[in-house]
Design a protein around this motif. Structure first.
Motif, short mmCIF file in Angstrom:
data_model
loop_
_atom_site.label_atom_id
_atom_site.label_comp_id
_atom_site.label_asym_id
_atom_site.label_seq_id
_atom_site.Cartn_x
_atom_site.Cartn_y
_atom_site.Cartn_z
N VAL A 143 -27.79 -2.20 -38.87
CA VAL A 143 -28.76 -1.80 -37.85
C VAL A 143 -28.35 -0.50 -37.17
CG1 VAL A 143 -29.60 -2.41 -35.53
CG2 VAL A 143 -29.73 -4.08 -37.39
N PHE A 144 -27.09 -0.39 -36.79
CA PHE A 144 -26.64 0.77 -36.03
C PHE A 144 -26.26 1.97 -36.90
CE2 PHE A 144 -25.76 -2.39 -32.58
CZ PHE A 144 -26.65 -1.85 -31.65
N GLU A 145 -25.69 1.73 -38.08
CA GLU A 145 -25.15 2.83 -38.86
C GLU A 145 -26.07 3.31 -39.97
OE1 GLU A 145 -21.11 2.24 -40.04
OE2 GLU A 145 -20.48 1.56 -38.04
N VAL A 146 -26.93 2.45 -40.47
CA VAL A 146 -27.87 2.86 -41.52
C VAL A 146 -29.26 3.10 -40.93
CG1 VAL A 146 -28.93 2.24 -43.72
CG2 VAL A 146 -26.55 1.62 -43.27
N LEU A 147 -29.80 2.09 -40.27
CA LEU A 147 -31.12 2.26 -39.66
C LEU A 147 -31.06 3.14 -38.41
CD1 LEU A 147 -32.57 -1.36 -39.94
CD2 LEU A 147 -33.02 0.60 -41.43
N LYS A 148 -29.89 3.16 -37.75
CA LYS A 148 -29.67 3.95 -36.54
C LYS A 148 -30.65 3.59 -35.42
CE LYS A 148 -27.40 7.75 -38.97
NZ LYS A 148 -26.08 7.26 -38.62
N TYR A 149 -30.81 2.29 -35.24
CA TYR A 149 -31.63 1.83 -34.11
C TYR A 149 -30.81 1.95 -32.82
CZ TYR A 149 -35.85 0.29 -36.49
OH TYR A 149 -37.04 0.27 -37.15
N ARG A 150 -31.54 2.04 -31.70
CA ARG A 150 -30.91 2.29 -30.40
C ARG A 150 -30.58 1.01 -29.65
NH1 ARG A 150 -33.94 4.59 -26.64
NH2 ARG A 150 -32.22 5.82 -25.80
N ARG A 151 -31.32 -0.05 -29.94
CA ARG A 151 -31.19 -1.29 -29.17
C ARG A 151 -31.32 -2.47 -30.13
NH1 ARG A 151 -32.16 -3.81 -24.13
NH2 ARG A 151 -33.45 -5.67 -24.30
N TYR A 152 -30.37 -3.39 -30.02
CA TYR A 152 -30.32 -4.58 -30.87
C TYR A 152 -30.39 -5.80 -29.95
CZ TYR A 152 -28.54 -7.35 -34.89
OH TYR A 152 -28.39 -8.24 -35.93
N GLU A 153 -31.42 -6.60 -30.11
CA GLU A 153 -31.70 -7.68 -29.17
C GLU A 153 -31.37 -9.06 -29.73
OE1 GLU A 153 -35.50 -5.56 -26.91
OE2 GLU A 153 -35.87 -7.04 -28.50
N ASP A 190 -38.58 -20.74 -21.30
CA ASP A 190 -38.01 -19.59 -20.61
C ASP A 190 -37.04 -18.95 -21.60
OD1 ASP A 190 -39.38 -20.47 -18.39
OD2 ASP A 190 -37.60 -21.29 -17.39
N THR A 191 -37.12 -17.62 -21.75
CA THR A 191 -36.35 -16.94 -22.79
C THR A 191 -35.26 -16.06 -22.19
OG1 THR A 191 -38.22 -16.93 -24.32
CG2 THR A 191 -36.47 -15.34 -24.73
N ASP A 192 -34.04 -16.28 -22.63
CA ASP A 192 -32.91 -15.42 -22.26
C ASP A 192 -32.90 -14.20 -23.17
OD1 ASP A 192 -32.20 -17.20 -20.34
OD2 ASP A 192 -30.40 -17.94 -21.34
N TRP A 193 -32.70 -13.03 -22.57
CA TRP A 193 -32.63 -11.77 -23.31
C TRP A 193 -31.20 -11.23 -23.24
CZ3 TRP A 193 -36.82 -7.86 -24.38
CH2 TRP A 193 -38.07 -8.48 -24.52
N LEU A 194 -30.70 -10.79 -24.39
CA LEU A 194 -29.40 -10.14 -24.48
C LEU A 194 -29.53 -8.94 -25.40
CD1 LEU A 194 -28.94 -13.54 -24.95
CD2 LEU A 194 -26.67 -12.83 -24.20
N SER A 195 -28.60 -8.00 -25.29
CA SER A 195 -28.69 -6.83 -26.16
C SER A 195 -27.35 -6.15 -26.33
CB SER A 195 -29.69 -5.81 -25.60
OG SER A 195 -29.13 -5.13 -24.49
N ILE A 196 -27.28 -5.36 -27.40
CA ILE A 196 -26.24 -4.36 -27.61
C ILE A 196 -26.97 -3.03 -27.83
CG2 ILE A 196 -24.36 -3.54 -29.08
CD1 ILE A 196 -23.84 -6.41 -29.90
#
Length: 233
Positions: A143-153, A190-196
């Motif tokens: 996700v981060f090194e190939v697709l280079k997305y900014r936010r991973y949820e 109720d949904t908990d949200w987390l991210s990197i």
């Protein structure tokens, strides 16, 4: 801090910004696992943990129930194989060669380069193992090194403490609870949200690599230091 012409604070500039790409990978190769894109060759193994002999607790917090017939499961497989979102992966244990769980990338927002880890369904052979952590690491790296997305949820039912704790262990940051976020299985969620985010990836990557290293496991495969105790520098 940046300010606009009205002396109002604004976010940092993002140079040369472009829309993200769809996931497009067949296999992510690790030391203990392969993470393969879903295909019909996985069906027999997956039916063992998603079919009538599966652990019923596996389905408590997902909008899915155990399949009661192979025909029903085969239909689900054929409908899921070529989906862009969710983009489903199967975790293959390299010792046994068997599919032991599945994960997926979903809620893919190419415009803003955000993406979610979802469809986390682990058989009892995969839960709380080195293989499970490596599978998550491989997808995170993609996700981060190939697709280079900014936010991973990572999102989960507020009552699903196991999922929330797994995300925290992997380095995700808890952001809050969205109340009355959805209705599934006839009940409120109720949904908990987390991210990197992308700026956190490099330090978290080193932490995950240190935990996954052979040096962190004894001759019986037991960890010497827990991932939760390893700090992100």
């Amino acid at each position: 801090m940046r300010y606009n012409q009205y002396n109002q604070p604004i976010g940092d500039a993002v140079e040369n910004y472009e829309e993200g790409s769809w996931p497009d990978v067949i296999c992510l190769e690790g030391k203990t696992v392969r993470v393969e894109r879903l295909n019909m060759n996985h069906a027999k193994d997956m039916y063992e943990y998603l079919g009538p002999n599966s652990d019923p607790k596996l389905f408590s917090y997902v909008p899915l129930e155990a399949f009661t017939s192979y025909e029903e499961f085969e239909k689900f497989m054929k409908e899921s194989i070529n989906l862009k979102d969710p983009y489903i992966f199967v975790v293959i244990d390299k010792v046994s060669g068997k599919a032991v769980g599945n994960i997926g990338l979903m809620d893919i927002n190419r415009k803003y380069r955000t993406i979610e880890m979802g469809w986390v369904l682990y058989s009892n052979k995969l839960k709380r193992t080195r293989q499970a952590t490596e599978a998550q690491y491989l997808v995170m790296e993609y996700v981060f090194e190939v697709l280079k997305y900014r936010r991973y949820e990572w999102k989960c039912d507020h009552f699903n403490s196991a999922s929330r704790n797994a995300a925290l262990r992997l380095g995700f940051t808890f952001e809050g609870t969205f109340r009355n976020a959805m209705v599934y299985k006839g009940r409120n969620r109720d949904t908990d949200w987390l991210s990197i985010i992308d700026s956190e990836w490099e330090s978290n990557k080193k932490r995950l690599q240190a935990w996954l290293s052979d040096d962190n496991f004894d001759e019986n495969g037991n960890q010497k230091q827990s991932l939760s105790s390893m700090k992100i520098n």
